[in-house]
Design a protein around this motif. Structure first.
Motif, short mmCIF file in Angstrom:
data_model
loop_
_atom_site.label_atom_id
_atom_site.label_comp_id
_atom_site.label_asym_id
_atom_site.label_seq_id
_atom_site.Cartn_x
_atom_site.Cartn_y
_atom_site.Cartn_z
N LYS A 4 0.87 -1.19 -0.05
CA LYS A 4 -0.07 -0.10 0.20
C LYS A 4 0.75 1.47 0.07
N ASN A 5 2.10 1.05 0.49
CA ASN A 5 2.84 2.40 0.52
C ASN A 5 3.43 2.73 -0.84
N TYR A 6 3.40 1.91 -1.78
CA TYR A 6 3.89 2.16 -3.27
C TYR A 6 2.85 2.78 -3.96
N LEU A 11 0.38 7.31 -6.81
CA LEU A 11 -0.54 8.46 -6.76
C LEU A 11 0.06 9.54 -6.69
N PHE A 12 1.03 9.83 -6.29
CA PHE A 12 1.87 11.10 -6.16
C PHE A 12 2.59 11.23 -7.60
N ILE A 13 3.02 10.40 -8.09
CA ILE A 13 3.57 10.33 -9.52
C ILE A 13 2.29 10.65 -10.29
N PHE A 14 1.25 10.00 -10.29
CA PHE A 14 0.23 10.27 -11.29
C PHE A 14 -0.30 11.55 -11.16
N ILE A 15 -0.45 12.23 -10.00
CA ILE A 15 -0.90 13.54 -9.82
C ILE A 15 0.01 14.56 -10.34
N TRP A 81 12.80 5.59 1.61
CA TRP A 81 13.36 5.58 2.90
C TRP A 81 12.15 5.92 4.17
N CYS A 82 11.65 6.95 3.90
CA CYS A 82 10.44 7.48 4.79
C CYS A 82 9.27 6.56 4.91
N ILE A 83 8.96 5.91 3.89
CA ILE A 83 7.81 4.92 3.95
C ILE A 83 8.35 3.76 4.74
N SER A 84 9.44 3.27 4.51
CA SER A 84 9.94 1.87 4.91
C SER A 84 10.96 2.08 6.41
N MET A 85 10.84 3.20 7.11
CA MET A 85 11.78 3.35 8.23
C MET A 85 11.43 2.41 9.32
N LYS A 86 10.18 2.21 9.55
CA LYS A 86 9.70 1.05 10.23
C LYS A 86 10.39 -0.23 10.24
N LYS A 87 10.47 -0.54 8.97
CA LYS A 87 10.89 -1.97 8.55
C LYS A 87 12.28 -2.24 8.71
N ILE A 88 13.17 -1.09 8.35
CA ILE A 88 14.57 -1.45 8.05
C ILE A 88 15.16 -1.01 9.18
N GLY A 89 14.63 -0.14 10.24
CA GLY A 89 15.28 -0.10 11.59
C GLY A 89 16.53 0.63 11.72
N ILE A 90 17.28 0.35 12.47
CA ILE A 90 18.52 1.21 12.99
C ILE A 90 19.53 0.95 11.80
N TYR A 91 19.67 0.04 11.18
CA TYR A 91 20.37 -0.23 9.79
C TYR A 91 20.23 0.82 8.55
N GLY A 92 18.80 0.95 8.26
CA GLY A 92 18.32 2.19 7.43
C GLY A 92 18.62 3.41 7.88
#
Length: 118
Positions: A4-6, A11-15, A81-92
């Motif tokens: 859903k994040n993608y 949607l941002f690109i389409f707009i 990076w902002c969208i997946s920050m919770k998943k990638i944790g401290i390494y990201g």
């Protein structure tokens, strides 16, 4: 199945594309199509050209344009990076801090070389 994040990014690109294309289509449909003397005259600097079009330009015009494109493209990397920050944790987080540090070093180098000075 896509995330859903993608969908938000798509949607941002389409707009963005829609906002860029719709005014051009409206201008083409509603604008005048007849050619006249004032339309074909030179208008950028207010007088007719007096030299060949292959004259030398200052390289700084091109450098500023290239720097803008580079930093603009690099800023696009912040969206995923902002969208997946919770998943990638401290390494990201450490990875993006290294990336930001490299951007700052590049910007300081540009300032030191005087590429942004007129």
């Amino acid at each position: 199945m896509y995330n859903k994040n993608y969908l938000k990014i798509l949607l941002f690109i389409f707009i963005g594309i829609t906002i860029g294309i719709i005014p051009q289509i409206i201008g083409y449909i509603c604008g005048p199509h007849k050619s006249y003397k004032e339309k074909n005259s030179s208008y950028e600097c207010g007088f007719n050209s007096f030299k060949d079009s292959r004259i030398k330009f200052n390289i700084k015009y091109y450098l500023i344009a290239i720097f803008f494109i580079l930093f603009d493209i690099e800023s696009i990397f912040f969206f995923p990076w902002c969208i997946s920050m919770k998943k990638i944790g401290i390494y990201g987080y450490i990875t993006i801090m290294i990336f930001i540090f490299e951007l700052i070093i590049a910007f300081l180098y540009i300032l030191k070389e005087g590429a942004l000075e007129w």
